[in-house]
Write a protein that holds these residues in place. Structure first.
Motif, PDB file in Angstrom:
ATOM      1  N   ASP A  45       0.869  -1.178   0.000  1.00  0.00           N
ATOM      2  CA  ASP A  45       0.000   0.000   0.000  1.00  0.00           C
ATOM      3  C   ASP A  45       0.908   1.229   0.000  1.00  0.00           C
ATOM      4  O   ASP A  45       1.489   1.583   1.016  1.00  0.00           O
ATOM      5  CB  ASP A  45      -0.892  -0.044   1.244  1.00  0.00           C
TER       6      ASP A  45
ATOM      7  N   ARG B  55       1.251   4.868   0.209  1.00  0.00           N
ATOM      8  CA  ARG B  55       0.327   5.846   0.772  1.00  0.00           C
ATOM      9  C   ARG B  55       1.045   7.062   1.331  1.00  0.00           C
ATOM     10  O   ARG B  55       2.249   7.032   1.560  1.00  0.00           O
ATOM     11  CB  ARG B  55      -0.503   5.178   1.863  1.00  0.00           C
TER      12      ARG B  55
ATOM     13  N   THR C 221      -7.516   9.894  -0.594  1.00  0.00           N
ATOM     14  CA  THR C 221      -7.778   8.615  -1.263  1.00  0.00           C
ATOM     15  C   THR C 221      -7.135   7.479  -0.478  1.00  0.00           C
ATOM     16  O   THR C 221      -7.734   6.418  -0.296  1.00  0.00           O
ATOM     17  CB  THR C 221      -7.261   8.646  -2.716  1.00  0.00           C
ATOM     18  N   CYS C 222      -5.929   7.701   0.007  1.00  0.00           N
ATOM     19  CA  CYS C 222      -5.230   6.699   0.823  1.00  0.00           C
ATOM     20  C   CYS C 222      -6.012   6.419   2.103  1.00  0.00           C
ATOM     21  O   CYS C 222      -6.086   5.271   2.557  1.00  0.00           O
ATOM     22  CB  CYS C 222      -3.829   7.175   1.181  1.00  0.00           C
TER      23      CYS C 222
ATOM     24  N   GLN D 119      -8.850   4.157   1.220  1.00  0.00           N
ATOM     25  CA  GLN D 119      -8.331   2.805   0.999  1.00  0.00           C
ATOM     26  C   GLN D 119      -7.981   2.140   2.320  1.00  0.00           C
ATOM     27  O   GLN D 119      -8.254   0.955   2.519  1.00  0.00           O
ATOM     28  CB  GLN D 119      -7.099   2.845   0.099  1.00  0.00           C
TER      29      GLN D 119
ATOM     30  N   SER E 121      -1.565   6.239  -3.161  1.00  0.00           N
ATOM     31  CA  SER E 121      -2.823   5.489  -3.334  1.00  0.00           C
ATOM     32  C   SER E 121      -2.683   4.363  -4.350  1.00  0.00           C
ATOM     33  O   SER E 121      -3.659   3.936  -4.942  1.00  0.00           O
ATOM     34  CB  SER E 121      -4.013   6.396  -3.680  1.00  0.00           C
TER      35      SER E 121
ATOM     36  N   THR F 173     -11.048   3.256  -4.889  1.00  0.00           N
ATOM     37  CA  THR F 173     -11.706   3.416  -3.593  1.00  0.00           C
ATOM     38  C   THR F 173     -13.053   2.700  -3.527  1.00  0.00           C
ATOM     39  O   THR F 173     -13.794   2.877  -2.557  1.00  0.00           O
ATOM     40  CB  THR F 173     -11.926   4.908  -3.251  1.00  0.00           C
TER      41      THR F 173
ATOM     42  N   ILE G  20     -11.880  -3.598  -4.611  1.00  0.00           N
ATOM     43  CA  ILE G  20     -10.698  -3.978  -3.835  1.00  0.00           C
ATOM     44  C   ILE G  20     -10.895  -5.372  -3.245  1.00  0.00           C
ATOM     45  O   ILE G  20     -10.029  -6.247  -3.383  1.00  0.00           O
ATOM     46  CB  ILE G  20     -10.400  -2.933  -2.740  1.00  0.00           C
TER      47      ILE G  20
END
Length: 133
Positions: free
Chosen positions: A44, A46, A52-53, A56, A95, A113, A118
């Motif tokens: 990940d 980030r 956005t991160c 997520q 992200s 997202t 995901i």
């Protein structure tokens, strides 16, 4: 005007929430250890300032809570401080999510997202998850 205030309230709420992080800090040693053990690992990429991160992170934390049988380890690459790993993983921006099974990359996504997307990609790529999708 009510819509504006509601939107403003939600934005303030989102940015005032603690930064959700579902994983552990990335280290080369840990990543290689997981690969050698053929364990599924999600990288990940980030940044703390990235909304956005944050979204997520919430999705991934919920996924981990709901699906411990998957045995998925999440390693967080700090976009601002681990530039050599951002470059290594060819992350075009923060992200970015990369899923590995052993030494094989099986999924790559930028700025996704949608929780269902995901989740489905993890379920499709991680055999230990079974038919839980």
């Amino acid at each position: 005007m009510k819509v504006f205030h509601r939107t403003l309230f939600l934005a303030i709420l989102l940015f005032s929430m603690p930064f959700a992080s579902a994983g552990d800090p990335f280290s080369e040693e840990r990543f290689k250890e997981l690969q050698a053990a053929k364990q599924p690992v999600l990288i990940d990429v980030r940044a703390d300032w990235c909304p956005t991160c944050k979204k997520q992170g919430i999705i991934l934390a919920q996924f981990q809570k709901d699906n411990p049988q998957c045995g998925l380890t999440i390693l967080n690459v700090n976009f601002d401080k681990q530039k050599e790993w951002v470059k290594h993983f060819r992350a075009p921006r923060q992200s970015t999510l990369l899923l590995y099974r052993g030494d094989k990359q099986v999924w790559f996504s930028v700025a996704e997202t949608r929780a269902d997307v995901i989740r489905q990609n993890i379920f499709n790529s991680v055999k230990a998850c079974g038919e839980n999708a």
